[in-house]
Design a protein around this motif. Sequence first.
Motif, mmCIF file in Angstrom:
data_model
loop_
_atom_site.group_PDB
_atom_site.id
_atom_site.type_symbol
_atom_site.label_atom_id
_atom_site.label_comp_id
_atom_site.label_asym_id
_atom_site.label_seq_id
_atom_site.Cartn_x
_atom_site.Cartn_y
_atom_site.Cartn_z
ATOM 1 N N CYS B 92 0.927 -1.373 0.133
ATOM 2 C CA CYS B 92 0.121 -0.059 0.026
ATOM 3 C C CYS B 92 0.762 1.375 -0.034
ATOM 4 N N GLN B 131 -11.102 -3.463 4.904
ATOM 5 C CA GLN B 131 -10.357 -2.972 3.358
ATOM 6 C C GLN B 131 -9.160 -3.908 3.218
ATOM 7 N N CYS B 132 -8.325 -3.970 4.177
ATOM 8 C CA CYS B 132 -7.019 -4.813 3.876
ATOM 9 C C CYS B 132 -6.293 -5.236 5.186
ATOM 10 N N VAL B 135 -3.630 -1.890 6.427
ATOM 11 C CA VAL B 135 -4.151 -1.058 7.759
ATOM 12 C C VAL B 135 -3.538 -1.298 8.874
ATOM 13 N N CYS B 360 -2.604 -1.463 -4.298
ATOM 14 C CA CYS B 360 -3.766 -1.765 -3.638
ATOM 15 C C CYS B 360 -4.409 -2.652 -4.347
ATOM 16 N N TYR B 362 -6.523 -4.780 -3.437
ATOM 17 C CA TYR B 362 -7.778 -4.903 -2.717
ATOM 18 C C TYR B 362 -8.750 -3.879 -3.367
#
Lengths: 275, 415
Positions: B92, B131-132, B135, B360, B362
């Motif tokens: 990310c 979300q992923c 984080v 990203c 995701y």
Amino acid sequence: MSTPIFVGLDIGSSRTKVAVIDAGHQVLGHAVRKSGTDFSATAAACLEESLEMAGSPRDGIASAVSTGYGRANVAFVTTQSKTEIGCLSRYGRDRFHEAITIIDIGGQDNKVIKLDGDGRRASFKMNRKCAAGTGAFLEEMSLRLDIALEAMDGLARQSTEMVKLGSYCTVFSATEVLENIRNGKKVPDIVKGLFYSVVKRVLEMDSHAGRVVMTGGVVAHNPYIVEMAGEMVGRPVVLPEFPQLAGAIGAALYALDETDPIGIRNTIPAGETHG
Amino acid sequence: MAEEKKTTRKKIHAADRMNRIMADYFYGLNEAATTGKRKVAWCTSVGPAELLHALGFAVHFPENHAAMLGATRMSTDLIPEANAIGYSPDICSYLTADIGAYLKGITPLAKAYPGIASVPRPDVLVYNTNQCRDVQDWMAWYSKRLGVPSIGVTSPKNVNDVTDAHIDDVTRQIEALIPTLEGIAGVTLDMDRLREAVALSRECTELWKRVLETAIASPAPLTFFDGTIHMGPAVVLRGTREAIDYYNVLLAELEQRVTDGVGAVDGETSRIYWEGMPVWGRLRQHSELFANLHSAVLASTYCSSWIFPSFDGSDPIRSMAKAYLELFIVRSDRYKEEYIKGMLEKFRIDGIIYHDAKTCPYNSNSRYGLPGRVEAETGVPSLVISGDLNDLRCVSDEQTKTNVEAFIEQIAEGR
Ligand code: SF4
């Protein structure tokens, strides 16, 4: 007034191509040069050369369309510029009246474009940000191996035991090539391996519906690549007349589309050839 | 060549007001952190912000900060700082840009808001992995670096139907956060305050949805590029009154545009759906690219991700759990396909563009054949462009331009 002609200028990252066609879609004149650093001057020189070949005066130009990376760099187009993908599709629609897959190997981009039976663009794909399978890959390898680009086709045909390169990456491929040289592999076998790598990378981009047509400078100078592609897709692949000019011809066809040949307009001031 | 007339998207007047409330928000955060008057929580974008508001925390959203790093084009120089301490360039780029900024001691807040020297120092870090996983790793780094607890919710992934079992699980996880948060905040959770925060989030959501749905009109009064900016209050001020007041104003302006037949893009000839993240450092260029082609990018999954229809003030914690679980990004491909198909129809879309963001996965729904399936079922042509949210080294402007122009040409030429 002279016979109306239509001009397509394809200012690619590596080569500039110009095609002059008549109202009957026939190619009357053409030119190809290295694009260099002054796109507009190169385009102007190509235009002069192709007009001379066509035997047409400047004031015969009814309309001109540009395409390619440098499409915004020419001053004398009379209608808006088009993308290379649009121009290749326009070309394919004009020359083939069936569902086709156009595979264009350019200097930096590969494109796979699918047209349906009515000549409409069904989809297109460009290579990702990577030189795998492009003309730039072959140019890089020709430099590394110190072999003239023009000599590659003949060399590849002499191969008896092709060397396969596995990597997706041009830099890694170069390392593989060096390793093969160290291991005593023959140059023709390495060159054939390079060709195979180009074909494989471009074929891997998409599926290939209908008749497959290959265009671009790489196949124009290395028709062996087209033969290899035919073997790999399992049916003959078409190498059209003027493969390197396909985009320029498509641009010229757009120019023709957008001009009414009866009421010819000519907005090009004589001598005005640069931006 | 004939001079092309540059078309740009029209200014939204409410933006000035938004800039003011965003400024108030950042100054408020700064004050909380510098005076110690309020505790500061860092929260992931769809973490339990309502709970944090109810406990009186000032809430900072690292993703919002990272997007600012992207939009100001600072991120590409900062990412290598995080790479150098061991974070891969492939993960990310919000994370790597934000950590890089911290390592270098810089922030776009300082330039935008005179008087602010740094991001607010947190008292607690709160994440939700809906979300992923990035984080969680992101918060973990700060936790170690700053000696601050990192707590959160680990959400189930690839959820097809959100079931009671899923909701029970996340509800329990949110409840489990409360004692720790109460300890840090030094207050006991007031359920009425939580109910109010959730009810406010719900109202904000409804207004934001109505804002986005003005784009159903032809011509569309707002674009995706406006949406990415105007969703700011929905992200950082969800659960507060300010966001609601703002969206009332924005909505009125957009509804007026619809009444007057004013489009965000002059001469709208094609309607595009954007799936995936924006390229933050290229918002203006992309906006102009499409506007010059008279193409309106008018709807997206991304901006719609701040619509939470399940928030319910009468059942706050459970409804938060449900709302966070219903987020598009947590869902299965089957759900995503249906959702996108619905959006294509609702907004009468001519073509869909998937942004395959390098760092990203995701939010890049173009990697497992979804575009092909949606295209086969809807006949709406699709294009995948390679790029990234924050790392401009992964973005090729010329390739993007050629792809987009060719795609709009393809749409114009009769599909
Ligand atoms: S969803 Fe993507 S952009 Fe957002 S935090 Fe996770 S990896 Fe980063």
